[in-house]
Design a protein around this motif. Sequence first.
Motif, PDB file in Angstrom:
ATOM      1  N   PHE A   2       0.851  -1.182   0.000  1.00 27.61           N
ATOM      2  CA  PHE A   2       0.000   0.000   0.000  1.00 27.61           C
ATOM      3  C   PHE A   2       0.892   1.240   0.000  1.00 27.61           C
ATOM      4  O   PHE A   2       2.084   1.164   0.292  1.00 27.61           O
ATOM      5  CB  PHE A   2      -0.920  -0.015   1.221  1.00 27.61           C
ATOM      6  CG  PHE A   2      -1.911  -1.140   1.170  1.00 27.61           C
ATOM      7  CD1 PHE A   2      -3.136  -0.970   0.564  1.00 27.61           C
ATOM      8  CD2 PHE A   2      -1.607  -2.373   1.721  1.00 27.61           C
ATOM      9  CE1 PHE A   2      -4.049  -2.008   0.511  1.00 27.61           C
ATOM     10  CE2 PHE A   2      -2.513  -3.415   1.665  1.00 27.61           C
ATOM     11  CZ  PHE A   2      -3.735  -3.225   1.056  1.00 27.61           C
ATOM     12  N   PRO A 363     -10.083  -6.453  -3.962  1.00 26.09           N
ATOM     13  CA  PRO A 363     -10.175  -5.052  -4.396  1.00 26.09           C
ATOM     14  C   PRO A 363      -8.993  -4.214  -3.910  1.00 26.09           C
ATOM     15  O   PRO A 363      -8.528  -3.331  -4.636  1.00 26.09           O
ATOM     16  CB  PRO A 363     -11.497  -4.576  -3.770  1.00 26.09           C
ATOM     17  CG  PRO A 363     -12.295  -5.811  -3.563  1.00 26.09           C
ATOM     18  CD  PRO A 363     -11.307  -6.872  -3.228  1.00 26.09           C
ATOM     19  N   LEU A 364      -8.516  -4.486  -2.709  1.00 30.12           N
ATOM     20  CA  LEU A 364      -7.354  -3.753  -2.202  1.00 30.12           C
ATOM     21  C   LEU A 364      -6.109  -4.064  -3.020  1.00 30.12           C
ATOM     22  O   LEU A 364      -5.300  -3.175  -3.295  1.00 30.12           O
ATOM     23  CB  LEU A 364      -7.113  -4.110  -0.725  1.00 30.12           C
ATOM     24  CG  LEU A 364      -8.212  -3.710   0.259  1.00 30.12           C
ATOM     25  CD1 LEU A 364      -7.865  -4.196   1.662  1.00 30.12           C
ATOM     26  CD2 LEU A 364      -8.401  -2.195   0.267  1.00 30.12           C
ATOM     27  N   ARG A 366      -6.061  -4.933  -6.180  1.00 34.66           N
ATOM     28  CA  ARG A 366      -6.191  -4.253  -7.471  1.00 34.66           C
ATOM     29  C   ARG A 366      -5.910  -2.761  -7.342  1.00 34.66           C
ATOM     30  O   ARG A 366      -5.245  -2.159  -8.204  1.00 34.66           O
ATOM     31  CB  ARG A 366      -7.587  -4.484  -8.040  1.00 34.66           C
ATOM     32  CG  ARG A 366      -7.827  -5.894  -8.549  1.00 34.66           C
ATOM     33  CD  ARG A 366      -9.093  -5.974  -9.366  1.00 34.66           C
ATOM     34  NE  ARG A 366     -10.270  -5.803  -8.533  1.00 34.66           N
ATOM     35  CZ  ARG A 366     -10.953  -6.803  -8.000  1.00 34.66           C
ATOM     36  NH1 ARG A 366     -10.557  -8.043  -8.180  1.00 34.66           N
ATOM     37  NH2 ARG A 366     -12.028  -6.565  -7.277  1.00 34.66           N
ATOM     38  N   LYS A 367      -6.414  -2.163  -6.268  1.00 36.74           N
ATOM     39  CA  LYS A 367      -6.172  -0.732  -6.042  1.00 36.74           C
ATOM     40  C   LYS A 367      -4.684  -0.460  -5.821  1.00 36.74           C
ATOM     41  O   LYS A 367      -4.139   0.547  -6.289  1.00 36.74           O
ATOM     42  CB  LYS A 367      -6.976  -0.243  -4.837  1.00 36.74           C
ATOM     43  CG  LYS A 367      -8.475  -0.110  -5.084  1.00 36.74           C
ATOM     44  CD  LYS A 367      -9.199   0.330  -3.837  1.00 36.74           C
ATOM     45  CE  LYS A 367     -10.701   0.497  -4.080  1.00 36.74           C
ATOM     46  NZ  LYS A 367     -10.974   1.639  -4.982  1.00 36.74           N
ATOM     47  N   SER A 368      -4.031  -1.354  -5.091  1.00 36.54           N
ATOM     48  CA  SER A 368      -2.605  -1.195  -4.847  1.00 36.54           C
ATOM     49  C   SER A 368      -1.809  -1.284  -6.146  1.00 36.54           C
ATOM     50  O   SER A 368      -0.920  -0.471  -6.410  1.00 36.54           O
ATOM     51  CB  SER A 368      -2.124  -2.271  -3.862  1.00 36.54           C
ATOM     52  OG  SER A 368      -0.726  -2.239  -3.721  1.00 36.54           O
ATOM     53  N   ALA A 370      -2.913  -0.709  -9.184  1.00 37.61           N
ATOM     54  CA  ALA A 370      -3.203   0.478 -10.002  1.00 37.61           C
ATOM     55  C   ALA A 370      -2.464   1.695  -9.473  1.00 37.61           C
ATOM     56  O   ALA A 370      -1.907   2.482 -10.257  1.00 37.61           O
ATOM     57  CB  ALA A 370      -4.712   0.738 -10.027  1.00 37.61           C
ATOM     58  N   TYR A 371      -2.456   1.861  -8.146  1.00 39.55           N
ATOM     59  CA  TYR A 371      -1.807   3.037  -7.561  1.00 39.55           C
ATOM     60  C   TYR A 371      -0.343   3.096  -7.962  1.00 39.55           C
ATOM     61  O   TYR A 371       0.155   4.137  -8.433  1.00 39.55           O
ATOM     62  CB  TYR A 371      -1.930   3.029  -6.040  1.00 39.55           C
ATOM     63  CG  TYR A 371      -1.102   4.108  -5.378  1.00 39.55           C
ATOM     64  CD1 TYR A 371      -1.599   5.399  -5.238  1.00 39.55           C
ATOM     65  CD2 TYR A 371       0.197   3.863  -4.945  1.00 39.55           C
ATOM     66  CE1 TYR A 371      -0.836   6.402  -4.671  1.00 39.55           C
ATOM     67  CE2 TYR A 371       0.976   4.855  -4.370  1.00 39.55           C
ATOM     68  CZ  TYR A 371       0.459   6.118  -4.229  1.00 39.55           C
ATOM     69  OH  TYR A 371       1.223   7.105  -3.678  1.00 39.55           O
ATOM     70  N   ARG A 442      -3.565   8.753  -6.554  1.00 43.17           N
ATOM     71  CA  ARG A 442      -4.440   8.578  -5.395  1.00 43.17           C
ATOM     72  C   ARG A 442      -5.920   8.654  -5.764  1.00 43.17           C
ATOM     73  O   ARG A 442      -6.768   8.205  -5.000  1.00 43.17           O
ATOM     74  CB  ARG A 442      -4.104   9.603  -4.310  1.00 43.17           C
ATOM     75  CG  ARG A 442      -2.738   9.350  -3.674  1.00 43.17           C
ATOM     76  CD  ARG A 442      -2.499  10.203  -2.451  1.00 43.17           C
ATOM     77  NE  ARG A 442      -1.215   9.904  -1.845  1.00 43.17           N
ATOM     78  CZ  ARG A 442      -1.008   8.940  -0.957  1.00 43.17           C
ATOM     79  NH1 ARG A 442      -2.026   8.190  -0.566  1.00 43.17           N
ATOM     80  NH2 ARG A 442       0.187   8.726  -0.456  1.00 43.17           N
ATOM     81  N   GLU A 444      -6.864   7.282  -8.606  1.00 45.12           N
ATOM     82  CA  GLU A 444      -6.968   6.176  -9.560  1.00 45.12           C
ATOM     83  C   GLU A 444      -7.368   6.677 -10.944  1.00 45.12           C
ATOM     84  O   GLU A 444      -8.234   6.105 -11.617  1.00 45.12           O
ATOM     85  CB  GLU A 444      -7.967   5.121  -9.074  1.00 45.12           C
ATOM     86  CG  GLU A 444      -7.590   4.481  -7.750  1.00 45.12           C
ATOM     87  CD  GLU A 444      -8.574   3.398  -7.339  1.00 45.12           C
ATOM     88  OE1 GLU A 444      -8.838   2.497  -8.156  1.00 45.12           O
ATOM     89  OE2 GLU A 444      -9.082   3.473  -6.212  1.00 45.12           O
TER      90      GLU A 444
END
Length: 456
Positions: A2, A363-364, A366-368, A370-371, A442, A444
């Motif tokens: 993260f 989901p976390l 994937r978000k990580s 992408a970030y 941040r 996305e």
Amino acid sequence: MFPDLIVFDILSLSMSSTMSLKARYNSRALSLGVEILPDGSIDESSIVVVPSLIRVDYRLTYDEVDDMLAEGVGYSEEWELGAMLDAALKRRTHRIECGSNEGWIPNPIPQASVFVKPDENAADQLSISINIEASHNSGLNQTGGAMLLSNPSGSDFVKPVSQSFLLVTEMMVLAGEAVGKWKIRCDEEQKQLAEDDDIPKLSNELVFPFRSQNPPDWKSREREAIVLDSLRERNEGGGYCYAWFARRFFHAAKIGNDPLPHHGMGLDCYVQWTSPIRRLSDLQVHSAIKRYLRKERVNELMKEAREIPAELSAGDLGCYLPGAKEDSIDEEGKIGEYILDPDEREEQIDYKANMGLVIAARPLQRKSQAYWTYEYVRRRIESSSPDEVVFECMVLGCVDSDRDQYSIYVHELGLEHRYLSERGALKLGQTIWLKVASVYPRMELLTFTMASRKQG
């Protein structure tokens, strides 16, 4: 990973020391043995699962194994590597013949892995790198005994599929299928033992989280199936457009207690259990197997009227621990009667609770991903002129024809992204050059616009 924190699902101490194989050390493990038939299938009667002690003389990286196989060392001094590769190729061919995804999607779209490491020279003490690899599950292109995957775009961003990855992948898949079939055989053996009421014994049920997948439903999607066949025949984008469109036919994998076929892998049954350090569910399967083997040994001891080792605990068995009834031991140490508690229930391993955590974490993840990908792009632009950062992209397919929205693949980033065309309709497989219009990691947010020239 993260933006401000790294979270491990298992204590890092256990991952790096207690559970890892180390050179010149003896490590406790579970070992599976199986014989492969000439057609690549498993000889189910040959499957054995036993506790073992492994001593590692030295460790090898994937690149080192690739070099040893390429130079012939893997077929002479380290002949075991060559033998395992031959077995892996046989298994791959067998699974393709059984309808696995490798057979009808020979060129899957390469995926990126983002690595973030401490770097004293970076402004925020972190460096970002992206590694793009073609899936080692691809597999119709075979040359010289090795499976290779060419990059349809002709760019140098994608590494070829390596023999070592193929070897490891097929051995892991083999272990997953074999342990599932071993469980089926164990169930049959336990049913036979249960019929003998004269022998004292513990209930010994083996429960696994089998993974299954239904085959594509071609009949209800006949028109889309025609489009898919057309994409394959035309080989748009070197097969990437076909691979992108084919995803709509995939069914989500299911997890349950029954051994059902996994169409995507071309297997009759499959249990994921080969990575107990990285996945909690795999560790749970290891625990279930150990409990089963221990209870099996306890039942053997009771059948022979022998004493159960004092070192064994109820936690080791997942149930109560039988003991000798007072004054039932004869002069030879034989036990006449054991204390059994048929009303005490066995402690079941809760696979569903863990799967819920995994689903919640996706989901976390994937978000990580992408970030850090977007942050990588932002830093690229920050360190140079925005007009100098141009990306080669491929048009995978049309998402919304009314808006001229397309799915594109950014080769350098290993990224599939949505793009609103500024030039109207685009052709499938077409190469376009884009530059970044805006990027806010941040939020996305990453948008592209047409570039006036190629990079360089």
